[in-house]
Design a protein around this motif. Sequence first.
Motif, mmCIF file in Angstrom:
data_model
loop_
_atom_site.group_PDB
_atom_site.id
_atom_site.type_symbol
_atom_site.label_atom_id
_atom_site.label_comp_id
_atom_site.label_asym_id
_atom_site.label_seq_id
_atom_site.Cartn_x
_atom_site.Cartn_y
_atom_site.Cartn_z
ATOM 1 N N PRO A 1 0.998 17.234 4.395
ATOM 2 C CA PRO A 1 1.313 16.566 3.129
ATOM 3 C C PRO A 1 1.341 15.056 3.332
ATOM 4 C CG PRO A 1 3.303 17.478 4.103
ATOM 5 C CD PRO A 1 2.160 17.938 4.967
ATOM 6 N N ALA A 2 0.962 14.338 2.314
ATOM 7 C CA ALA A 2 0.987 12.882 2.378
ATOM 8 C C ALA A 2 2.005 12.381 1.376
ATOM 9 C CB ALA A 2 -0.394 12.314 2.063
ATOM 10 N N SER A 3 3.084 11.788 1.870
ATOM 11 C CA SER A 3 4.123 11.292 0.979
ATOM 12 C C SER A 3 3.663 10.001 0.306
ATOM 13 C CB SER A 3 5.398 11.027 1.765
ATOM 14 O OG SER A 3 6.316 10.293 0.987
ATOM 15 N N PRO A 4 3.992 9.833 -0.974
ATOM 16 C CA PRO A 4 3.666 8.560 -1.634
ATOM 17 C C PRO A 4 4.432 7.379 -1.045
ATOM 18 C CG PRO A 4 5.054 9.950 -3.045
ATOM 19 C CD PRO A 4 4.631 10.795 -1.893
ATOM 20 N N PHE A 5 5.512 7.655 -0.285
ATOM 21 C CA PHE A 5 6.240 6.571 0.374
ATOM 22 C C PHE A 5 5.481 6.036 1.584
ATOM 23 C CE2 PHE A 5 9.861 9.029 -1.477
ATOM 24 C CZ PHE A 5 10.292 8.059 -2.369
ATOM 25 N N SER A 6 4.551 6.847 2.126
ATOM 26 C CA SER A 6 3.942 6.443 3.395
ATOM 27 C C SER A 6 2.417 6.374 3.389
ATOM 28 C CB SER A 6 4.383 7.407 4.508
ATOM 29 O OG SER A 6 4.075 8.737 4.172
ATOM 30 N N HIS A 7 1.758 7.013 2.441
ATOM 31 C CA HIS A 7 0.293 7.073 2.481
ATOM 32 C C HIS A 7 -0.318 6.807 1.115
ATOM 33 C CE1 HIS A 7 0.072 8.585 6.588
ATOM 34 N NE2 HIS A 7 1.082 9.379 6.300
ATOM 35 N N ALA A 8 -1.459 6.141 1.146
ATOM 36 C CA ALA A 8 -2.225 5.944 -0.084
ATOM 37 C C ALA A 8 -2.867 7.262 -0.518
ATOM 38 C CB ALA A 8 -3.307 4.890 0.150
ATOM 39 N N GLU A 9 -3.024 7.448 -1.804
ATOM 40 C CA GLU A 9 -3.757 8.615 -2.290
ATOM 41 C C GLU A 9 -5.226 8.463 -1.903
ATOM 42 O OE1 GLU A 9 -3.198 9.394 -6.424
ATOM 43 O OE2 GLU A 9 -1.055 8.901 -6.346
ATOM 44 N N PRO A 10 -5.937 9.605 -1.699
ATOM 45 C CA PRO A 10 -7.352 9.512 -1.333
ATOM 46 C C PRO A 10 -8.125 8.656 -2.341
ATOM 47 C CG PRO A 10 -6.564 11.773 -1.139
ATOM 48 C CD PRO A 10 -5.464 11.002 -1.775
ATOM 49 N N GLY A 11 -8.913 7.736 -1.804
ATOM 50 C CA GLY A 11 -9.723 6.877 -2.663
ATOM 51 C C GLY A 11 -8.992 5.648 -3.170
ATOM 52 N N LYS A 12 -7.687 5.542 -2.856
ATOM 53 C CA LYS A 12 -6.920 4.395 -3.346
ATOM 54 C C LYS A 12 -6.431 3.511 -2.199
ATOM 55 C CE LYS A 12 -5.496 6.402 -7.734
ATOM 56 N NZ LYS A 12 -4.365 6.673 -8.665
ATOM 57 N N GLU A 13 -7.107 3.598 -1.064
ATOM 58 C CA GLU A 13 -6.737 2.749 0.059
ATOM 59 C C GLU A 13 -6.941 1.265 -0.309
ATOM 60 O OE1 GLU A 13 -8.179 6.679 1.761
ATOM 61 O OE2 GLU A 13 -8.855 5.282 0.206
ATOM 62 N N ASP A 14 -6.115 0.408 0.261
ATOM 63 C CA ASP A 14 -6.159 -1.021 -0.068
ATOM 64 C C ASP A 14 -6.055 -1.823 1.237
ATOM 65 O OD1 ASP A 14 -5.800 -3.621 -0.893
ATOM 66 O OD2 ASP A 14 -4.310 -3.129 -2.445
ATOM 67 N N PRO A 15 -7.171 -2.104 1.899
ATOM 68 C CA PRO A 15 -7.144 -2.810 3.185
ATOM 69 C C PRO A 15 -6.437 -4.159 3.125
ATOM 70 C CG PRO A 15 -9.322 -1.904 2.755
ATOM 71 C CD PRO A 15 -8.543 -1.730 1.491
#
Length: 420
Positions: free
Chosen positions: A143-157
Amino acid sequence: MPMQPWFSDAKLGIFIHYGIYAVDGWAESWSFYTGEVTHEQYMKQLDRFTASHYDPAAWAELFARVGAKYAVLTTKHHDGVTLWDTGHRNLDVVRDTPAGRDLVTGFVDALRERDLKVGLYYSHSDWNHPDYPSVRHVGPGEPASPFSHAEPGKEDPAAWERYLAYRDGQVGELVDRFRPDLLWFDGEWERTEEQWRMRELAELILAGNPDAILNARMLSHGDYATPEQGVPLQAPDGPWELCLTINDSWSYRPTDHDYKSVRRLVRYFTETIGMGGNLLLDVGPMEDGTIPAEQVERLEGLGAWISRHADAVYGTVAGLPPGHHYGPSTLSADRRTLYLTCFDVPREAVSIRGLRNAVRRVSVLGTGAELGHHVTGGLDAVPGVTWIDAPAAADLDEYATVLAVELDGELDLYRGTGRD
């Protein structure tokens, strides 16, 4: 860089998990991450964190008195709330809580007054920083928590670059202001070494303080291993420490009454140093900064045992490998005295197997009572068993009895399979 020699002879350190989570006694950071409480409930603790009885000098006096040689304070846990006056701001106790002051400076100064080494904990991860959940490092099915990981496709370098600048700025402050002897990192599992830019971070730290020790949560740039909550069956390669709670919680939880007895703490401690490690024993102060009485009592009990058996603790290295003695042991630095720990009351005799050395003298540490000894068996190059007479009842320690075995030279062990 070679490991700083003070670490391996420290034997006992104190871990302190202290932060806003002590207000309501929720688990540090994890309680909102896992949904034990809402994020809103957790963050409301900011309004009631006062540190009103915070007395780092009293902490340092206690730690020194029980025989600890270093202490590690959580300057920023995963919730992102820093305990010092940081110029790289997101959340801190100076501006965002009634405590209204830097809590790290006093801690550092108090430890140094007592000649204790200074350890500062810092979490790589920050579940409250707006730029932190901007990249991903999630295994299949995790699982990817919204506190720790971007949603797929929403990464922001670009946001991740800002976060790394914030982290580097805070770590740089810790190094420049406090020159810690040890930096204890955490949260590393949420990103890869490349995402964290660990090499650059290590270079930043060591440029500011070349003598700083880094734990293994700096990944390939760490100096020592940090197993948690259980003595490993095999010692990690190189220096290490066992991180252990006094009850079942790292931070203050008034509902957790499952405290380890002093006898059990002595057992953890002797097993750890017998394998060449340090014990980093954790306390969780209450919101006001006082350490709960149950925790103080156990620290003092362990410290009293250490004081009675200091020769078997400080200035020693790992003792006999498993199978030679039924219990842990340590060996003096000159390798001429073995210290055997006996948890149970010895019946008739205590044995050492595979000892090639002659024994000059055996005594009970703490009372000085001398014990008889003799060897039975043995053939050619295969030594017999060294038998040590059981101590009298009056010479037994309440928690663990230690026998000092003085050898005729440096320890020489037989490790073979016996004669064919």
